[in-house]
Write an enzyme that holds these catalytic residues in place. Structure first.
Site, PDB file in Angstrom:
ATOM      1  N   SER A  23      -4.963  -8.848 -12.610  1.00 29.77           N
ATOM      2  CA  SER A  23      -5.511  -7.799 -13.473  1.00 29.77           C
ATOM      3  C   SER A  23      -4.402  -7.084 -14.234  1.00 29.77           C
ATOM      4  O   SER A  23      -4.501  -6.864 -15.449  1.00 29.77           O
ATOM      5  CB  SER A  23      -6.327  -6.802 -12.650  1.00 29.77           C
ATOM      6  OG  SER A  23      -5.536  -6.168 -11.659  1.00 29.77           O
TER       7      SER A  23
ATOM      8  N   HIS B 280       0.833  -1.211   0.000  1.00 33.32           N
ATOM      9  CA  HIS B 280       0.000   0.000   0.000  1.00 33.32           C
ATOM     10  C   HIS B 280       0.869   1.262   0.000  1.00 33.32           C
ATOM     11  O   HIS B 280       0.496   2.300   0.527  1.00 33.32           O
ATOM     12  CB  HIS B 280      -0.970   0.012   1.187  1.00 33.32           C
ATOM     13  CG  HIS B 280      -2.117  -0.935   1.013  1.00 33.32           C
ATOM     14  ND1 HIS B 280      -3.286  -0.586   0.382  1.00 33.32           N
ATOM     15  CD2 HIS B 280      -2.256  -2.235   1.366  1.00 33.32           C
ATOM     16  CE1 HIS B 280      -4.106  -1.630   0.373  1.00 33.32           C
ATOM     17  NE2 HIS B 280      -3.499  -2.643   0.955  1.00 33.32           N
TER      18      HIS B 280
ATOM     19  N   SER C 249     -11.406 -16.278 -23.223  1.00 33.94           N
ATOM     20  CA  SER C 249     -10.527 -16.752 -22.166  1.00 33.94           C
ATOM     21  C   SER C 249     -10.700 -18.247 -21.995  1.00 33.94           C
ATOM     22  O   SER C 249     -11.826 -18.765 -22.102  1.00 33.94           O
ATOM     23  CB  SER C 249     -10.843 -16.033 -20.848  1.00 33.94           C
ATOM     24  OG  SER C 249     -10.183 -16.660 -19.759  1.00 33.94           O
TER      25      SER C 249
ATOM     26  N   ASP D 231       2.255  -2.715  -9.592  1.00 33.36           N
ATOM     27  CA  ASP D 231       1.938  -3.991 -10.227  1.00 33.36           C
ATOM     28  C   ASP D 231       2.314  -3.978 -11.693  1.00 33.36           C
ATOM     29  O   ASP D 231       2.994  -4.883 -12.193  1.00 33.36           O
ATOM     30  CB  ASP D 231       0.447  -4.302 -10.073  1.00 33.36           C
ATOM     31  CG  ASP D 231       0.036  -4.502  -8.632  1.00 33.36           C
ATOM     32  OD1 ASP D 231       0.919  -4.598  -7.768  1.00 33.36           O
ATOM     33  OD2 ASP D 231      -1.180  -4.557  -8.379  1.00 33.36           O
TER      34      ASP D 231
ATOM     35  N   ASP E 205       2.594   2.128  -3.119  1.00 30.32           N
ATOM     36  CA  ASP E 205       2.743   2.662  -4.478  1.00 30.32           C
ATOM     37  C   ASP E 205       1.901   3.909  -4.703  1.00 30.32           C
ATOM     38  O   ASP E 205       2.367   4.900  -5.253  1.00 30.32           O
ATOM     39  CB  ASP E 205       2.477   1.589  -5.532  1.00 30.32           C
ATOM     40  CG  ASP E 205       1.134   0.905  -5.420  1.00 30.32           C
ATOM     41  OD1 ASP E 205       0.432   1.104  -4.408  1.00 30.32           O
ATOM     42  OD2 ASP E 205       0.784   0.163  -6.356  1.00 30.32           O
TER      43      ASP E 205
ATOM     44  N   ALA F 224      -5.500 -14.595  -5.562  1.00 34.45           N
ATOM     45  CA  ALA F 224      -5.646 -13.147  -5.517  1.00 34.45           C
ATOM     46  C   ALA F 224      -4.476 -12.543  -4.748  1.00 34.45           C
ATOM     47  O   ALA F 224      -3.927 -13.157  -3.845  1.00 34.45           O
ATOM     48  CB  ALA F 224      -6.967 -12.773  -4.846  1.00 34.45           C
ATOM     49  N   GLY F 225      -4.100 -11.338  -5.112  1.00 36.32           N
ATOM     50  CA  GLY F 225      -2.977 -10.678  -4.463  1.00 36.32           C
ATOM     51  C   GLY F 225      -1.686 -10.781  -5.243  1.00 36.32           C
ATOM     52  O   GLY F 225      -0.660 -10.254  -4.831  1.00 36.32           O
ATOM     53  N   LEU F 226      -1.717 -11.468  -6.397  1.00 38.24           N
ATOM     54  CA  LEU F 226      -0.538 -11.594  -7.252  1.00 38.24           C
ATOM     55  C   LEU F 226      -0.686 -10.762  -8.518  1.00 38.24           C
ATOM     56  O   LEU F 226       0.105 -10.867  -9.435  1.00 38.24           O
ATOM     57  CB  LEU F 226      -0.293 -13.060  -7.608  1.00 38.24           C
ATOM     58  CG  LEU F 226      -0.150 -14.011  -6.417  1.00 38.24           C
ATOM     59  CD1 LEU F 226       0.069 -15.441  -6.902  1.00 38.24           C
ATOM     60  CD2 LEU F 226       0.990 -13.574  -5.500  1.00 38.24           C
ATOM     61  N   SER F 227      -1.734  -9.958  -8.563  1.00 36.47           N
ATOM     62  CA  SER F 227      -1.969  -8.987  -9.622  1.00 36.47           C
ATOM     63  C   SER F 227      -2.310  -9.607 -10.960  1.00 36.47           C
ATOM     64  O   SER F 227      -1.689  -9.333 -11.984  1.00 36.47           O
ATOM     65  CB  SER F 227      -0.804  -8.009  -9.767  1.00 36.47           C
ATOM     66  OG  SER F 227      -1.257  -6.842 -10.393  1.00 36.47           O
TER      67      SER F 227
END
Length: 379
Positions: free
Chosen positions: A125, A33, A66, A169, A35, A120-123
């Site tokens: 997106s 938190h 996908s 990210d 960046d 989740a949490g490994l980016s």
């Protein structure tokens, strides 16, 4: 899975060449938190990530598919707008939107995505965004350099998908190098590569299997709180203050803003300490910093959850683990642990059993090496 066959199944065959691109996921060693607070972070690219399989079309139609979701999303290039029903496809659509807004002319294309980012949490997106960006940039010879693509991908997530993230990210995914972490100043984008020399230790990714979406969480609320605290302390970013400066001024903030600012300012300092620990080969010190980071994220920034706390607590109980913390935005997702390589199988078994007994379902556990940034590949 044969991506070419899957591509043809979705889009049909053609004489036009099919090309393949890969963008990794990322893990952040420390600097969580930070960046969007303009400070220091230290992520690295992983080997897992997202493939983009692309082929140009002779019209102005974009088609997205996908391997993880049934169906094809199709729309004209002049009708690229956010649509909540398109879910995951809004991330690549955001890239198309901003490339066109930058004045570039795109032709039609078919693109198939395939990802193996399990937590989740490994980016995921940002990985999807950069896979799209490098594919379109190359396919249509748009001339962006990598840092420009990184900035474009952040714009897509901020302004198209309404997640007010910083640039870490996208930067780690675009600029990653095998065997290296990146020490990045998120305000200036000054960066340097730091050898990821862990000796007898490796990072274990621990997926809580608790899912969340950032635009449905308190992520944007935390950013607003930091901006409010910085304004009250008369600085552009909280990271402009060191811990000593903050101690003299924290009474200007209410209790909640004090906690948010305390995390940001001390976490920013921990990043530089972690870089020194890596350079010195002091793995115990690095582990201590990871655990201190988690405690701060749990107590001051309040972005952890029972699942993350449980898996971190069980990890640091194990004798072979020198430190652990949540990674990513929080509220679910993944944690990382620094574990002696020879003891990893026992560590995984012990932590998995304890987590399952406490939470009621099992976590995902896997060892990850550092990998290369977004690039065209041969498959």
């Amino acid at each position: 899975m044969n991506l070419k066959q899957t591509f043809i199944k979705n889009f049909g065959d053609s004489d036009e060449a099919i090309r393949y691109f890969h963008a990794p996921a990322r893990a952040n060693i420390i600097g969580e938190h930070i960046d969007y607070n303009g400070g220091y972070v230290m992520p690295f690219a992983l080997t897992i990530g997202t493939y983009a399989v692309i082929r140009k079309r002779p019209d102005n139609i974009a088609r997205f598919a996908s391997t993880n979701v049934n169906g094809v999303i199709q729309l004209p290039l002049n009708e690229i707008t956010y649509n909540p029903q398109h879910d995951w496809a809004n991330y690549p659509k955001g890239i198309v939107h901003f490339m066109q807004k930058d004045g570039h002319t795109l032709g039609g294309f078919d693109v198939l995505f395939s990802g193996n980012i399990s937590g989740a949490g490994l980016s995921s997106s940002a990985s999807l965004e950069l896979a799209t960006a490098v594919a379109l940039n190359s396919a249509f010879s748009l001339g962006y350099d990598m840092i420009s693509l990184v900035k474009l991908a952040q714009r897509a997530e901020n302004q198209f998908c309404d997640v007010n993230c910083g640039i870490m990210d996208q930067f780690a995914i675009g600029m990653g190098k095998k065997g290296m972490a990146i020490h990045l100043h998120c305000d200036s984008l000054q960066y340097r590569y730091v050898p990821l020399s862990l000796g007898d230790y490796k990072f274990v990714i621990m997926d809580t299997n608790k899912k969340r979406k950032l635009n449905e969480s308190k992520y944007n609320e935390r950013r607003a709180e930091c901006e409010q605290a910085a304004k009250l302390l008369n600085v552009e970013y909280l990271t402009k203050l060191n811990p000593q400066d903050f101690a003299l001024q924290e009474n200007k903030l209410d209790n909640t803003l004090q906690k948010r600012a305390r995390h940001v300012i001390h976490e920013n300092h921990r990043v530089n300490q972690a870089e020194e620990a890596l350079k010195d080969g002091d793995i115990s010190k690095l582990g201590e910093l990871l655990t201190a980071s988690h405690i701060s994220l749990r107590d001051d920034y309040e972005v952890s959850c029972v699942e993350l706390d449980t898996i971190v607590e069980e990890a640091i109980k194990h004798a072979c683990c020198v430190g652990a913390r949540m990674t990513g935005a929080g509220f679910g997702g993944c944690a990382i642990a620094l574990v002696k390589e020879t003891d990893i199988p026992d560590f995984i078994n012990a932590v998995s059993d304890a987590y399952t007994n406490g939470i009621g379902y099992s976590p995902g556990m896997y060892v990850q090496e550092s990998g290369e940034g977004a690039v065209e590949v041969n498959l």
